[in-house]
Design an enzyme around this catalytic site. Structure first.
Site, PDB file in Angstrom:
ATOM      1  N   ASN A  14      36.482-148.826  19.284  1.00 23.28           N
ATOM      2  CA  ASN A  14      36.098-149.587  18.092  1.00 23.28           C
ATOM      3  C   ASN A  14      37.074-150.727  17.841  1.00 23.28           C
ATOM      4  O   ASN A  14      36.673-151.807  17.401  1.00 23.28           O
ATOM      5  CB  ASN A  14      36.022-148.668  16.865  1.00 23.28           C
ATOM      6  CG  ASN A  14      34.684-147.966  16.751  1.00 23.28           C
ATOM      7  OD1 ASN A  14      33.637-148.594  16.771  1.00 23.28           O
ATOM      8  ND2 ASN A  14      34.713-146.654  16.649  1.00 23.28           N
ATOM      9  N   ASN A 108      36.156-147.161   6.780  1.00 18.60           N
ATOM     10  CA  ASN A 108      36.116-146.166   7.847  1.00 18.60           C
ATOM     11  C   ASN A 108      34.762-146.214   8.534  1.00 18.60           C
ATOM     12  O   ASN A 108      33.736-146.490   7.900  1.00 18.60           O
ATOM     13  CB  ASN A 108      36.341-144.768   7.253  1.00 18.60           C
ATOM     14  CG  ASN A 108      36.299-143.684   8.318  1.00 18.60           C
ATOM     15  OD1 ASN A 108      36.994-143.750   9.324  1.00 18.60           O
ATOM     16  ND2 ASN A 108      35.462-142.667   8.103  1.00 18.60           N
ATOM     17  N   HIS A 110      32.131-143.783  10.443  1.00 19.77           N
ATOM     18  CA  HIS A 110      31.825-142.370  10.646  1.00 19.77           C
ATOM     19  C   HIS A 110      30.586-142.252  11.527  1.00 19.77           C
ATOM     20  O   HIS A 110      29.581-142.922  11.270  1.00 19.77           O
ATOM     21  CB  HIS A 110      31.575-141.665   9.306  1.00 19.77           C
ATOM     22  CG  HIS A 110      31.305-140.202   9.457  1.00 19.77           C
ATOM     23  ND1 HIS A 110      32.302-139.297   9.758  1.00 19.77           N
ATOM     24  CD2 HIS A 110      30.158-139.488   9.381  1.00 19.77           C
ATOM     25  CE1 HIS A 110      31.769-138.080   9.851  1.00 19.77           C
ATOM     26  NE2 HIS A 110      30.476-138.182   9.631  1.00 19.77           N
ATOM     27  N   ASP A 151      34.956-138.880   3.410  1.00 21.96           N
ATOM     28  CA  ASP A 151      33.659-139.527   3.677  1.00 21.96           C
ATOM     29  C   ASP A 151      32.815-139.665   2.411  1.00 21.96           C
ATOM     30  O   ASP A 151      31.584-139.591   2.463  1.00 21.96           O
ATOM     31  CB  ASP A 151      32.869-138.744   4.750  1.00 21.96           C
ATOM     32  CG  ASP A 151      33.611-138.650   6.062  1.00 21.96           C
ATOM     33  OD1 ASP A 151      34.353-139.582   6.395  1.00 21.96           O
ATOM     34  OD2 ASP A 151      33.444-137.630   6.769  1.00 21.96           O
ATOM     35  N   ALA A 180      25.456-148.425  17.431  1.00 25.87           N
ATOM     36  CA  ALA A 180      25.720-148.463  15.990  1.00 25.87           C
ATOM     37  C   ALA A 180      27.166-148.830  15.658  1.00 25.87           C
ATOM     38  O   ALA A 180      27.423-149.859  15.036  1.00 25.87           O
ATOM     39  CB  ALA A 180      25.353-147.117  15.360  1.00 25.87           C
ATOM     40  N   GLU A 181      28.121-148.010  16.093  1.00 29.62           N
ATOM     41  CA  GLU A 181      29.503-148.217  15.674  1.00 29.62           C
ATOM     42  C   GLU A 181      30.021-149.601  16.032  1.00 29.62           C
ATOM     43  O   GLU A 181      30.624-150.298  15.200  1.00 29.62           O
ATOM     44  CB  GLU A 181      30.414-147.154  16.283  1.00 29.62           C
ATOM     45  CG  GLU A 181      30.152-145.745  15.770  1.00 29.62           C
ATOM     46  CD  GLU A 181      31.133-144.741  16.362  1.00 29.62           C
ATOM     47  OE1 GLU A 181      32.319-145.080  16.512  1.00 29.62           O
ATOM     48  OE2 GLU A 181      30.703-143.616  16.685  1.00 29.62           O
TER      49      GLU A 181
END
Length: 210
Positions: A14, A108, A110, A151, A180-181
């Protein structure tokens, strides 16, 4: 220019997605000024070195008591001059003093669609294992602000990813990262860097581009 401190525990894929997005102009008005890892073996530190970004390893084992670790982490972030703290695969529970010092300035990523498969104990490959065990047809990733819970902070962006027949946790993990990430984390940073994100009553509102 929004200054980013990126916290990573492992390989740093990431982190690399962020660096690539800044390099190609997908993310504007932002730069990574510090990378922090809680593991000296994290490849993310090598990625930072190759990119010429200051990197630091801060582990709980380095300090006799928890409060010393908390203070050291806060000091490292403050000394970096970061405006936004990005948890990019960070397995450290962020101390409350850090959360308090950076209200709505810690985000963050997730690997699930919050509120599904999140909270205490849901991290890494285990998230995907639970999604497959439950038999859901769609999973994904969520970028959210960090608050005092696990979260539980305001959701900025989400992106769905379909689960396919025969998926293993490893295969699903890779698809969620790729689809996605690596897409929504840079996107969230770009939105924040360009002043398009507002938080009202724990809900995120994204303003249209000028």
């Amino acid at each position: 220019m929004l200054k980013l401190a990126v916290m990573v525990s492992g390989g740093g894929t990431n982190l690399q997605a962020i660096l690539d997005a800044i390099a190609d102009g997908t993310v504007t008005n932002a730069q990574v000024v510090k990378v922090i890892s809680n593991s000296s073996k994290a490849y993310a530190l090598e990625r930072a070195s190759k990119a010429g970004i200051p990197a630091q390893c801060i582990t709980r084992k380095m300090y006799p008591v928890q409060e010393q670790f908390n203070q050291a982490l806060l000091a490292a972030l403050q000394e970096s001059g970061a405006d936004l703290v990005v948890l990019a695969g960070c397995l450290v529970v962020i101390p409350q003093i850090v959360v308090d010092a950076y209200p709505n300035r810690i985000i963050n990523i997730h690997p699930a669609l919050i509120p599904s498969f999140c909270g205490t104990g849901y991290y890494g490959l285990g998230v995907h294992e639970k999604a497959l065990e439950r038999g859901v047809k769609v999973t994904g990733a969520t970028v959210h602000f960090v608050d005092g819970g696990t979260d539980t902070g305001p959701i900025i962006l989400q992106k769905a990813v379909e689960i396919q027949e025969g998926d293993t946790p490893e295969v699903l993990q890779r698809r969620v990262m790729e689809q996605a990430e690596w897409v929504i984390l840079p996107r969230a940073i770009d939105l924040i860097a360009n002043g398009r994100v507002e938080v009202t009553d724990r809900k995120v509102h994204i303003r249209p581009a000028d």
